[in-house]
Design a protein around this motif. Structure first.
Motif, PDB file in Angstrom:
ATOM      1  N   SER A  25       0.811  -1.210   0.000  1.00 14.04           N
ATOM      2  CA  SER A  25       0.000   0.000   0.000  1.00 14.04           C
ATOM      3  C   SER A  25       0.846   1.263   0.000  1.00 14.04           C
ATOM      4  CB  SER A  25      -0.936   0.009   1.211  1.00 14.04           C
ATOM      5  OG  SER A  25      -0.202   0.017   2.425  1.00 14.04           O
ATOM      6  N   GLY A  26       2.039   1.148   0.534  1.00 17.86           N
ATOM      7  CA  GLY A  26       2.940   2.280   0.596  1.00 17.86           C
ATOM      8  C   GLY A  26       4.270   1.966  -0.048  1.00 17.86           C
ATOM      9  N   SER A  27       5.146   2.920  -0.003  1.00 18.25           N
ATOM     10  CA  SER A  27       6.463   2.757  -0.608  1.00 18.25           C
ATOM     11  C   SER A  27       7.309   1.744   0.154  1.00 18.25           C
ATOM     12  CB  SER A  27       7.185   4.098  -0.644  1.00 18.25           C
ATOM     13  OG  SER A  27       8.503   3.948  -1.127  1.00 18.25           O
ATOM     14  N   ILE A  28       8.007   0.901  -0.585  1.00 21.57           N
ATOM     15  CA  ILE A  28       8.946  -0.034   0.028  1.00 21.57           C
ATOM     16  C   ILE A  28      10.376   0.346  -0.317  1.00 21.57           C
ATOM     17  CG2 ILE A  28       7.303  -1.949   0.014  1.00 21.57           C
ATOM     18  CD1 ILE A  28       8.867  -3.085  -2.407  1.00 21.57           C
ATOM     19  N   PHE A  29      10.513   1.501  -0.947  1.00 25.38           N
ATOM     20  CA  PHE A  29      11.833   1.958  -1.363  1.00 25.38           C
ATOM     21  C   PHE A  29      12.797   2.044  -0.191  1.00 25.38           C
ATOM     22  CE2 PHE A  29      14.979   5.239  -2.421  1.00 25.38           C
ATOM     23  CZ  PHE A  29      15.457   4.753  -3.629  1.00 25.38           C
ATOM     24  N   SER A  30      12.299   2.503   0.954  1.00 27.22           N
ATOM     25  CA  SER A  30      13.147   2.680   2.127  1.00 27.22           C
ATOM     26  C   SER A  30      13.204   1.449   3.030  1.00 27.22           C
ATOM     27  CB  SER A  30      12.671   3.885   2.945  1.00 27.22           C
ATOM     28  OG  SER A  30      11.359   3.697   3.420  1.00 27.22           O
ATOM     29  N   ILE A  31      12.457   0.403   2.670  1.00 27.18           N
ATOM     30  CA  ILE A  31      12.463  -0.830   3.451  1.00 27.18           C
ATOM     31  C   ILE A  31      13.636  -1.688   3.012  1.00 27.18           C
ATOM     32  CG2 ILE A  31      11.159  -2.864   4.145  1.00 27.18           C
ATOM     33  CD1 ILE A  31       9.964  -0.211   5.061  1.00 27.18           C
ATOM     34  N   ASP A  32      14.526  -1.983   3.944  1.00 33.79           N
ATOM     35  CA  ASP A  32      15.749  -2.704   3.608  1.00 33.79           C
ATOM     36  C   ASP A  32      15.483  -4.094   3.039  1.00 33.79           C
ATOM     37  OD1 ASP A  32      18.652  -3.925   5.459  1.00 33.79           O
ATOM     38  OD2 ASP A  32      18.398  -3.456   3.340  1.00 33.79           O
ATOM     39  N   VAL A  33      14.721  -4.909   3.778  1.00 33.58           N
ATOM     40  CA  VAL A  33      14.540  -6.297   3.384  1.00 33.58           C
ATOM     41  C   VAL A  33      13.067  -6.688   3.321  1.00 33.58           C
ATOM     42  CG1 VAL A  33      15.190  -8.681   3.834  1.00 33.58           C
ATOM     43  CG2 VAL A  33      16.719  -6.830   4.530  1.00 33.58           C
ATOM     44  N   MET A  34      12.676  -7.282   2.202  1.00 38.09           N
ATOM     45  CA  MET A  34      11.343  -7.849   2.038  1.00 38.09           C
ATOM     46  C   MET A  34      11.488  -9.354   1.914  1.00 38.09           C
ATOM     47  SD  MET A  34       9.020  -5.441   2.036  1.00 38.09           S
ATOM     48  CE  MET A  34       7.628  -6.288   1.284  1.00 38.09           C
ATOM     49  N   GLY A  35      10.483 -10.072   2.351  1.00 39.14           N
ATOM     50  CA  GLY A  35      10.565 -11.514   2.292  1.00 39.14           C
ATOM     51  C   GLY A  35       9.263 -12.184   1.906  1.00 39.14           C
ATOM     52  N   TRP A  36       9.382 -13.379   1.357  1.00 41.40           N
ATOM     53  CA  TRP A  36       8.256 -14.265   1.114  1.00 41.40           C
ATOM     54  C   TRP A  36       8.319 -15.380   2.145  1.00 41.40           C
ATOM     55  CZ3 TRP A  36       3.898 -14.061  -1.688  1.00 41.40           C
ATOM     56  CH2 TRP A  36       3.828 -13.132  -2.729  1.00 41.40           C
ATOM     57  N   TYR A  37       7.181 -15.674   2.738  1.00 40.42           N
ATOM     58  CA  TYR A  37       7.055 -16.712   3.738  1.00 40.42           C
ATOM     59  C   TYR A  37       5.982 -17.694   3.309  1.00 40.42           C
ATOM     60  CZ  TYR A  37       9.271 -13.087   6.656  1.00 40.42           C
ATOM     61  OH  TYR A  37      10.104 -12.121   7.166  1.00 40.42           O
ATOM     62  N   ARG A  38       5.955 -18.860   3.930  1.00 40.58           N
ATOM     63  CA  ARG A  38       4.882 -19.799   3.664  1.00 40.58           C
ATOM     64  C   ARG A  38       4.531 -20.555   4.930  1.00 40.58           C
ATOM     65  NH1 ARG A  38       7.946 -24.179  -0.315  1.00 40.58           N
ATOM     66  NH2 ARG A  38       9.252 -25.186   1.278  1.00 40.58           N
ATOM     67  N   GLN A  39       3.291 -20.994   4.991  1.00 46.83           N
ATOM     68  CA  GLN A  39       2.820 -21.764   6.124  1.00 46.83           C
ATOM     69  C   GLN A  39       1.934 -22.896   5.630  1.00 46.83           C
ATOM     70  OE1 GLN A  39       0.681 -19.558   9.155  1.00 46.83           O
ATOM     71  NE2 GLN A  39       1.248 -21.066  10.704  1.00 46.83           N
ATOM     72  N   ALA A  40       2.391 -24.112   5.844  1.00 50.74           N
ATOM     73  CA  ALA A  40       1.628 -25.296   5.487  1.00 50.74           C
ATOM     74  C   ALA A  40       0.741 -25.681   6.662  1.00 50.74           C
ATOM     75  CB  ALA A  40       2.567 -26.441   5.127  1.00 50.74           C
ATOM     76  N   PRO A  41      -0.336 -26.421   6.407  1.00 45.70           N
ATOM     77  CA  PRO A  41      -1.233 -26.842   7.489  1.00 45.70           C
ATOM     78  C   PRO A  41      -0.481 -27.570   8.598  1.00 45.70           C
ATOM     79  CG  PRO A  41      -2.249 -27.278   5.375  1.00 45.70           C
ATOM     80  CD  PRO A  41      -0.828 -26.887   5.091  1.00 45.70           C
ATOM     81  N   GLY A  42      -0.690 -27.141   9.840  1.00 47.87           N
ATOM     82  CA  GLY A  42      -0.041 -27.773  10.965  1.00 47.87           C
ATOM     83  C   GLY A  42       1.424 -27.436  11.129  1.00 47.87           C
ATOM     84  N   LYS A  43       1.930 -26.541  10.304  1.00 56.48           N
ATOM     85  CA  LYS A  43       3.338 -26.167  10.359  1.00 56.48           C
ATOM     86  C   LYS A  43       3.496 -24.701  10.744  1.00 56.48           C
ATOM     87  CE  LYS A  43       4.708 -30.186   8.692  1.00 56.48           C
ATOM     88  NZ  LYS A  43       5.522 -31.141   9.480  1.00 56.48           N
TER      89      LYS A  43
END
Length: 114
Positions: A25-43
């Motif tokens: 929704s906003g700028s990520i230019f100043s955000i150092d690190v972005m990540g992708w995460y995942r969550q499986a059922p029961g994990k």
């Protein structure tokens, strides 16, 4: 806070590919690190990949060589290209800032059939 909306998930056969997108929704230019995460059922939620504002990347061992994370600081988006998908990749995928207590979005479901 930065609101994040993930998209691009779906049902795919083993060995197939998907490209996930994350819109901020906003700028990520100043955000150092972005990540992708995942969550499986029961994990627990786990980090899949991260990318710095300069484009440096880190991947979890389970996805190395198969997934590619990228970011577009102008469009405020983060993408995850997933190739050679496996059933064990089935999970809800989320993107978020790293190192900051930012709320989680709804995520996008990825289901890989065997």
């Amino acid at each position: 806070q930065v609101q994040l909306v993930e998209s691009g998930g779906g049902l795919v056969q083993s060995g197939g590919s998907l490209r996930l997108s994350c819109a901020a929704s906003g700028s990520i230019f100043s955000i150092d690190v972005m990540g992708w995460y995942r969550q499986a059922p029961g994990k627990q939620r786990e980090l899949v990949a991260s990318i710095t504002s300069g484009g440096n990347t880190i991947y979890a061992d389970a996805v190395k060589g198969r997934f590619t994370i990228s970011r577009n600081n102008t469009k405020n988006t983060v993408a995850l290209q997933m190739n050679n998908l496996k059933p064990e990749d089935t999970a809800v995928y989320y993107c978020n800032l790293r190192g900051l207590n930012n709320p989680w979005g709804q995520g996008t479901q990825v289901t890989v059939s065997s």
